[in-house]
Design a protein around this motif. Structure first.
Motif, PDB file in Angstrom:
ATOM      1  N   GLU A  78      -7.333  29.345  41.564  1.00 19.40           N
ATOM      2  CA  GLU A  78      -8.646  29.306  42.255  1.00 19.40           C
ATOM      3  C   GLU A  78      -9.816  30.051  41.979  1.00 19.40           C
ATOM      4  O   GLU A  78     -10.799  30.260  41.973  1.00 19.40           O
ATOM      5  CB  GLU A  78      -8.522  29.084  43.794  1.00 19.40           C
ATOM      6  CG  GLU A  78      -9.838  28.475  44.444  1.00 19.40           C
ATOM      7  CD  GLU A  78     -10.429  26.744  44.416  1.00 19.40           C
ATOM      8  OE1 GLU A  78     -11.385  25.936  45.011  1.00 19.40           O
ATOM      9  OE2 GLU A  78      -9.501  26.643  43.584  1.00 19.40           O
ATOM     10  N   ASP A  79      -9.400  31.529  41.639  1.00 21.55           N
ATOM     11  CA  ASP A  79     -10.184  32.997  42.017  1.00 21.55           C
ATOM     12  C   ASP A  79     -10.668  32.165  40.243  1.00 21.55           C
ATOM     13  O   ASP A  79     -12.128  32.804  40.053  1.00 21.55           O
ATOM     14  CB  ASP A  79      -9.531  34.022  41.240  1.00 21.55           C
ATOM     15  CG  ASP A  79      -8.304  34.421  42.812  1.00 21.55           C
ATOM     16  OD1 ASP A  79      -9.131  34.364  43.833  1.00 21.55           O
ATOM     17  OD2 ASP A  79      -7.677  34.741  42.772  1.00 21.55           O
ATOM     18  N   ARG A 102     -11.214  29.314  38.653  1.00 19.84           N
ATOM     19  CA  ARG A 102     -12.571  28.325  38.611  1.00 19.84           C
ATOM     20  C   ARG A 102     -13.524  29.033  39.614  1.00 19.84           C
ATOM     21  O   ARG A 102     -14.898  28.018  39.153  1.00 19.84           O
ATOM     22  CB  ARG A 102     -11.471  27.210  39.234  1.00 19.84           C
ATOM     23  CG  ARG A 102     -12.481  26.044  39.360  1.00 19.84           C
ATOM     24  CD  ARG A 102     -11.793  24.628  40.125  1.00 19.84           C
ATOM     25  NE  ARG A 102     -11.417  25.019  41.615  1.00 19.84           N
ATOM     26  CZ  ARG A 102     -12.944  24.090  42.144  1.00 19.84           C
ATOM     27  NH1 ARG A 102     -13.894  23.848  41.920  1.00 19.84           N
ATOM     28  NH2 ARG A 102     -12.930  24.542  43.664  1.00 19.84           N
ATOM     29  N   ASP A 136      -1.398  27.933  46.561  1.00 22.48           N
ATOM     30  CA  ASP A 136      -2.016  29.045  45.480  1.00 22.48           C
ATOM     31  C   ASP A 136      -1.216  29.176  44.190  1.00 22.48           C
ATOM     32  O   ASP A 136       0.132  29.441  43.994  1.00 22.48           O
ATOM     33  CB  ASP A 136      -2.215  30.520  45.767  1.00 22.48           C
ATOM     34  CG  ASP A 136      -3.171  30.587  46.793  1.00 22.48           C
ATOM     35  OD1 ASP A 136      -4.419  29.916  46.704  1.00 22.48           O
ATOM     36  OD2 ASP A 136      -3.667  30.871  47.297  1.00 22.48           O
ATOM     37  N   TYR A 184      -6.999  22.557  33.469  1.00 20.96           N
ATOM     38  CA  TYR A 184      -7.052  22.325  34.603  1.00 20.96           C
ATOM     39  C   TYR A 184      -8.433  20.811  34.838  1.00 20.96           C
ATOM     40  O   TYR A 184      -9.689  21.587  33.875  1.00 20.96           O
ATOM     41  CB  TYR A 184      -7.330  23.615  35.241  1.00 20.96           C
ATOM     42  CG  TYR A 184      -6.280  24.497  35.292  1.00 20.96           C
ATOM     43  CD1 TYR A 184      -5.687  24.284  36.170  1.00 20.96           C
ATOM     44  CD2 TYR A 184      -6.364  25.237  34.175  1.00 20.96           C
ATOM     45  CE1 TYR A 184      -4.395  25.735  36.095  1.00 20.96           C
ATOM     46  CE2 TYR A 184      -4.831  26.631  34.340  1.00 20.96           C
ATOM     47  CZ  TYR A 184      -4.502  26.507  34.542  1.00 20.96           C
ATOM     48  OH  TYR A 184      -3.289  27.752  35.047  1.00 20.96           O
ATOM     49  N   GLU A 241     -10.720  19.811  39.029  1.00 21.15           N
ATOM     50  CA  GLU A 241     -12.055  19.664  39.645  1.00 21.15           C
ATOM     51  C   GLU A 241     -12.761  20.768  38.279  1.00 21.15           C
ATOM     52  O   GLU A 241     -12.006  21.621  37.413  1.00 21.15           O
ATOM     53  CB  GLU A 241     -11.412  20.858  41.366  1.00 21.15           C
ATOM     54  CG  GLU A 241     -10.687  20.583  42.275  1.00 21.15           C
ATOM     55  CD  GLU A 241     -10.951  21.259  43.296  1.00 21.15           C
ATOM     56  OE1 GLU A 241     -11.548  21.212  44.249  1.00 21.15           O
ATOM     57  OE2 GLU A 241      -9.918  21.679  43.286  1.00 21.15           O
ATOM     58  N   ASP A 269     -15.097  23.927  36.829  1.00 22.20           N
ATOM     59  CA  ASP A 269     -15.472  24.886  37.690  1.00 22.20           C
ATOM     60  C   ASP A 269     -17.392  25.226  38.025  1.00 22.20           C
ATOM     61  O   ASP A 269     -18.080  24.391  38.309  1.00 22.20           O
ATOM     62  CB  ASP A 269     -15.421  25.978  36.664  1.00 22.20           C
ATOM     63  CG  ASP A 269     -16.185  25.556  34.999  1.00 22.20           C
ATOM     64  OD1 ASP A 269     -16.886  25.291  35.168  1.00 22.20           O
ATOM     65  OD2 ASP A 269     -15.973  26.233  34.136  1.00 22.20           O
TER      66      ASP A 269
END
Length: 609
Positions: free
Chosen positions: A447-448, A450, A586, A595, A598, A600
């Motif tokens: 997530e960081d 993305r 996470d 990935y 979702e 970015d």
């Protein structure tokens, strides 16, 4: 083979289980994960298989790792996220700025070679500006604001000397897209090479990855033709491509560092700058490519301007209390390179006595006896033993490591991390106490990456592979998120590498290290032969801050380093304290799996090729 934990479940083919089998022979192209024809949700467990080796294609660029190649391809041809399955796999045809540099270096896993080939970058079409405008209009609204998408504004490069923290001389880099206050006191490469810091006569650039045309443009016009020596570790085809880059620039010369141990890299990042007024050393974490100076978090130590010694000075003149001059000369001499002899003599002729940091270097080789403490983590252990003091309650003082690449640690923590490296990081003075304090390892989550300024391509400079990760899931319980809101850099993915010992309330530092060395045995060295020998694979370089060299007992943490104003006694730690641990949702960023669920910040997904 399948393994699961709180931080992910992966399956890899049996051919990936043996480290030695993962390494292609010299001069071949690495096996690549298969490209998904369209972005689909990842299956659980995820299977990653390799394709047959393909014939390498030559390139004019020196992109030395598989991670770098993958990110370069993905940034040049990002996969656009669409809800419609029929459109999801279509690639945007717009090229980037044409440089082909989509990521930074990274010290890699021991399994990854550093001289692989890459497909040539696509050239921007004649109507590139129109295409770029179209691409901008197609982007989704960024959660960080419109400025995160822009190139450097006209006022990005300072026209006057920035406010510098002369106490520690530790600086972060400028990041495009940040609020102006978070770049105050930070430095761009153009600032470092500015005439405001001296009248440059000649320089040496030690590094891992180079874009020679871009590097030359960073020098101001009046210094653009001053002699430059490039110290690199490229071999064979990669070396040929690097030399080809330098052909249009007759003032650029090359020096090849010897790499006699397999899978080592020349990862040191240092500038030696010789001026009419004196001499300067800059030790940093950035490669000499644009992407490393654009939207990544980097760090550096910049020395004072060292004056020339009077004629007839003794050989021991100009030494610092930290013996920085002696250690720098020893490091340069260890290259055994005739091209560096003139520089060794120049350093001898200058006064380095103002230096207040210790040099911590890695030099490839196998060392026994007293030589074991010259390089790698045993060098750091020796310095902490001799120049720090025990602290009451030190068993509660955590160790924090922060890096951009992770090597193979072994089947469990006792194999190297806790059994060897942690012992070094927990050394404080001559105390026989061997505490087991908490260890926090800062590494970006999926997530960081993305939600970062660069989006998924930022993950190309975080080359933690599935093949390594699935063998050391135990390591992930140490992981903490990359958070740097205090410095305004939470979304500028880290390429900086730092290690420190901090008080339980996170307000004091026992010591601080900024270095090129990532979390790997190749970088730091590993003990062999019943701990009677240490083997180091790579060249690395960093500087160690200890309070005693600054007449302090501990370093206070600067809780508000930006905007920089006046000198402060607080140390500018480049991330937020206390660290934020991973949650059960996470996962650590792994660069060679897709990935696609979702998009970015640029509306793209990540499909390694």
């Amino acid at each position: 083979m399948s393994q699961a934990s709180l931080h992910g479940r992966w399956t890899v083919s049996s051919s990936d289980d043996d480290d030695d089998e993962d390494i292609p022979p010299s001069g071949t192209t690495a096996p690549k994960p298969r490209r998904s024809p369209s972005p689909v949700p990842e299956p659980t467990p995820l299977e990653v298989k390799a394709e047959p080796v393909r014939t390498p294609v030559s390139s004019s660029l020196t992109i030395g790792s598989e991670a770098r190649q993958s990110a370069a391809r993905n940034q040049l041809n990002p996969v656009k996220f669409e809800n419609s399955p029929s459109l999801a796999g279509k690639r945007k045809k717009e090229a980037s700025d044409g440089s082909g540099w989509a990521l930074s270096d990274s010290d890699e896993d021991d399994e990854v070679k550093n001289d692989r080939q890459v497909n040539p970058p696509k050239q921007a079409p004649p109507n590139g500006e129109r295409k770029k405008a179209k691409m901008e209009s197609e982007r989704p609204p960024s959660p960080h604001g419109r400025l995160y998408y822009i190139d450097e504004p006209d006022n990005f490069f300072e026209s006057s000397v920035p406010c510098l923290n002369d106490t520690y001389r530790f600086y972060l880099n400028k990041v495009t897209g940040l609020d102006r206050k978070y770049n105050s006191g930070a430095l761009h490469i153009r600032d470092i090479l500015s005439p405001l810091f001296g009248t440059l006569k000649e320089s040496v650039q030690f590094n891992y990855c180079f874009d020679i045309p871009w590097m030359v443009k960073q020098f101001p016009p009046e210094f653009r033709h001053c002699p430059v020596l490039i110290v690199h570790g490229d071999k064979r085809e990669a070396k040929a491509r690097l030399l080809q880059q330098g052909q249009p620039f007759p003032h650029v010369r090359f020096c090849q560092a010897k790499l006699d141990i397999a899978f080592g890299t020349h990862h040191t990042k240092m500038m030696l700058l010789w001026y009419e007024e004196g001499f300067r050393v800059v030790i940093l974490t950035s490669n000499l490519i644009r992407a490393d100076w654009y939207q990544k978090t980097q760090g550096m130590w910049m020395s004072p301007l060292f004056p020339r010694l009077p004629e007839g000075s003794s050989a021991s003149s100009g030494e610092s209390p930290t013996f920085f001059k002696r250690d720098l000369l020893e490091y340069l001499a260890s290259y055994r390179a005739p091209e560096l002899e003139d520089w060794i003599q120049r350093i001898k002729e200058h006064d380095l006595s103002e230096t207040r940091v210790y040099l911590v270097a890695s030099m490839p080789g196998r060392y026994v006896g007293a030589d074991m403490e010259r390089w790698g983590h045993l060098r750091l252990r020796k310095l902490l033993h001799e120049h720090t003091d025990p602290i009451p309650g030190e068993e509660r003082w955590p160790v924090i490591g922060q890096f951009s690449s992770i090597g193979s640690m072994g089947a469990d923590k006792t194999k190297w991390l806790a059994g060897e490296f942690q012992r070094t990081l927990t050394t404080l003075g001559k105390s026989s106490l061997r505490p087991d304090p908490p260890m926090y390892l800062l590494y970006p989550s999926v997530e960081d990456v993305r939600l970062s300024l660069e989006g998924y391509p930022a993950g190309g400079s975080l080359p933690y592979s599935i093949q390594t990760a699935q063998k050391q899931i135990w390591l992930h319980s140490y992981f903490h998120r990359w958070k740097a809101g205090r410095t305004g850099r939470s979304h500028a993915m880290p390429h900086i590498k730092t290690y420190m010992r901090v008080s339980p309330d996170f307000t004091q530092l026992a010591w601080f290290l900024v270095t090129s060395a990532n979390l790997s045995k190749a970088a730091w060295g590993a003990l062999e032969k019943n701990n009677t020998q240490i083997m180091v694979r790579s060249y690395e370089l960093g500087v160690l801050y200890v309070p005693s060299a600054f007449n302090m007992k501990t370093f206070p943490v600067d809780t508000n380093p930006f905007p920089a104003s006046s000198p402060t006694s607080g140390f500018p730690v480049p991330f937020d304290l206390p660290p934020t641990s991973y949650t059960s949702k996470d996962q650590p960023w792994i660069w060679n799996i897709p990935y696609s669920q979702e998009p970015d910040t640029h509306g793209n997904i990540w499909v390694p090729s």
